[in-house]
Design a protein around this motif. Structure first.
Motif, short mmCIF file in Angstrom:
data_model
loop_
_atom_site.label_atom_id
_atom_site.label_comp_id
_atom_site.label_asym_id
_atom_site.label_seq_id
_atom_site.Cartn_x
_atom_site.Cartn_y
_atom_site.Cartn_z
N TRP A 129 37.99 -14.47 -25.16
CA TRP A 129 37.35 -13.40 -24.87
C TRP A 129 36.44 -12.96 -23.82
O TRP A 129 35.71 -14.23 -23.31
N ARG A 130 36.65 -11.77 -23.13
CA ARG A 130 35.41 -11.56 -22.16
C ARG A 130 34.60 -10.67 -22.94
O ARG A 130 34.82 -9.77 -23.51
N THR A 131 33.19 -11.27 -22.69
CA THR A 131 32.12 -10.56 -23.40
C THR A 131 31.64 -9.24 -22.91
O THR A 131 31.50 -9.42 -21.60
N SER A 132 31.35 -8.35 -23.84
CA SER A 132 30.63 -7.15 -23.19
C SER A 132 29.57 -6.92 -24.39
O SER A 132 28.42 -7.14 -24.21
N ASN A 133 30.01 -6.25 -25.45
CA ASN A 133 28.98 -6.04 -26.52
C ASN A 133 28.50 -7.27 -27.42
O ASN A 133 27.70 -7.32 -28.02
N GLY A 134 29.62 -8.12 -27.35
CA GLY A 134 29.70 -9.27 -28.29
C GLY A 134 30.09 -8.74 -29.80
O GLY A 134 30.01 -9.87 -30.54
N ASN A 135 30.32 -7.60 -30.29
CA ASN A 135 30.43 -7.32 -31.45
C ASN A 135 31.72 -7.83 -32.16
O ASN A 135 31.74 -8.24 -33.61
N LEU A 136 32.57 -8.50 -31.48
CA LEU A 136 34.12 -8.70 -31.96
C LEU A 136 34.06 -10.26 -31.88
O LEU A 136 35.07 -10.86 -32.27
N ILE A 137 33.20 -11.18 -31.46
CA ILE A 137 33.49 -12.45 -30.97
C ILE A 137 32.46 -13.21 -31.93
O ILE A 137 31.40 -13.33 -31.88
N ASN A 138 33.34 -14.26 -32.63
CA ASN A 138 32.55 -15.14 -33.60
C ASN A 138 32.11 -16.16 -32.73
O ASN A 138 32.88 -16.77 -32.23
N ILE A 139 30.81 -16.52 -32.59
CA ILE A 139 30.32 -17.42 -31.62
C ILE A 139 30.83 -19.17 -31.91
O ILE A 139 30.93 -19.56 -30.77
N TRP A 140 31.24 -19.24 -32.99
CA TRP A 140 31.56 -20.87 -33.42
C TRP A 140 33.01 -20.88 -33.46
O TRP A 140 33.56 -22.01 -33.36
N THR A 141 33.75 -19.92 -33.96
CA THR A 141 35.06 -20.09 -33.92
C THR A 141 36.23 -19.72 -32.99
O THR A 141 37.29 -19.70 -32.93
N GLN A 142 35.59 -18.89 -31.98
CA GLN A 142 36.32 -18.17 -31.00
C GLN A 142 35.98 -18.58 -29.42
O GLN A 142 35.24 -18.96 -29.36
N ASN A 185 25.61 -18.23 -17.35
CA ASN A 185 26.52 -18.08 -16.59
C ASN A 185 27.37 -16.78 -16.79
O ASN A 185 28.19 -16.41 -15.70
N ILE A 186 27.51 -16.20 -17.90
CA ILE A 186 28.29 -15.22 -18.20
C ILE A 186 27.52 -13.98 -18.08
O ILE A 186 26.46 -13.62 -18.45
N PRO A 187 28.09 -13.21 -17.15
CA PRO A 187 27.32 -11.90 -16.86
C PRO A 187 27.61 -10.83 -17.81
O PRO A 187 28.66 -10.81 -18.47
N LEU A 188 26.62 -10.20 -18.27
CA LEU A 188 26.73 -8.85 -19.13
C LEU A 188 26.66 -7.89 -18.41
O LEU A 188 25.51 -6.95 -17.99
N LEU A 189 27.75 -7.43 -17.76
CA LEU A 189 27.92 -6.08 -17.02
C LEU A 189 27.83 -4.88 -17.75
O LEU A 189 27.14 -3.80 -17.57
N ASN A 190 28.22 -4.71 -19.00
CA ASN A 190 28.22 -3.57 -19.73
C ASN A 190 28.31 -3.82 -21.24
O ASN A 190 29.18 -3.83 -22.04
N SER A 191 27.09 -4.06 -21.71
CA SER A 191 26.94 -3.98 -23.22
C SER A 191 27.46 -3.00 -24.09
O SER A 191 27.36 -3.09 -25.09
N LYS A 192 27.78 -2.01 -23.48
CA LYS A 192 28.21 -0.69 -24.30
C LYS A 192 29.50 -0.97 -24.48
O LYS A 192 30.14 -0.30 -25.71
#
Length: 120
Positions: free
Chosen positions: A3-16, A70-77
């Motif tokens: 996953w490329r992180t943006s808003n973080g809504n779709l990514i399970n922290i522990w399993t993905q 180190n993961i940039p949060l460029l567009n959390s929308k």
């Protein structure tokens, strides 16, 4: 794929897979009791568009903290995006997948047979 992180809504922290390190994209910290279904958006400060480092430092080990920082949060929308991490363009192609898997096969010691193959 990871996953490329943006808003973080779709990514399970522990399993993905979501950490950018190609060798270890999973979180190595153990998941706290009751937080197995926690998503990445839980550790993002959406008002300031940055990581909530107080939470990150509480729940993750030093290696994971550094990777997350180190993961940039460029567009959390924007929505999170699945990317193919074996390519520079991050796009999946059959050609890139073929080369990736051929490298895995060629360098797999379990499949190698010792001997002098030059006389065949």
């Amino acid at each position: 794929m990871r996953w490329r992180t943006s808003n973080g809504n779709l990514i399970n922290i522990w399993t993905q897979l979501w950490l950018p390190n190609s060798d270890k994209s999973y979180i190595s910290s153990p998941s706290p009791l009751g937080l197995k279904n926690w998503h990445v958006n839980s550790i993002i400060d959406h008002e300031r568009n940055c990581w909530n480092m107080d939470m990150v430092e509480i729940f993750f080990n030093h290696v994971d903290v550094q990777a997350i920082q180190n993961i940039p949060l460029l567009n959390s929308k924007a929505n999170d995006l699945l990317i193919w991490n074996q390519s520079l363009t991050r796009n999946y192609t059959v050609r890139i997948a073929y080369h990736h898997f051929m490298e895995k096969i060629i360098y797999n010691n379990a499949l190698k047979v010792e001997g002098n193959w030059s006389h065949i």
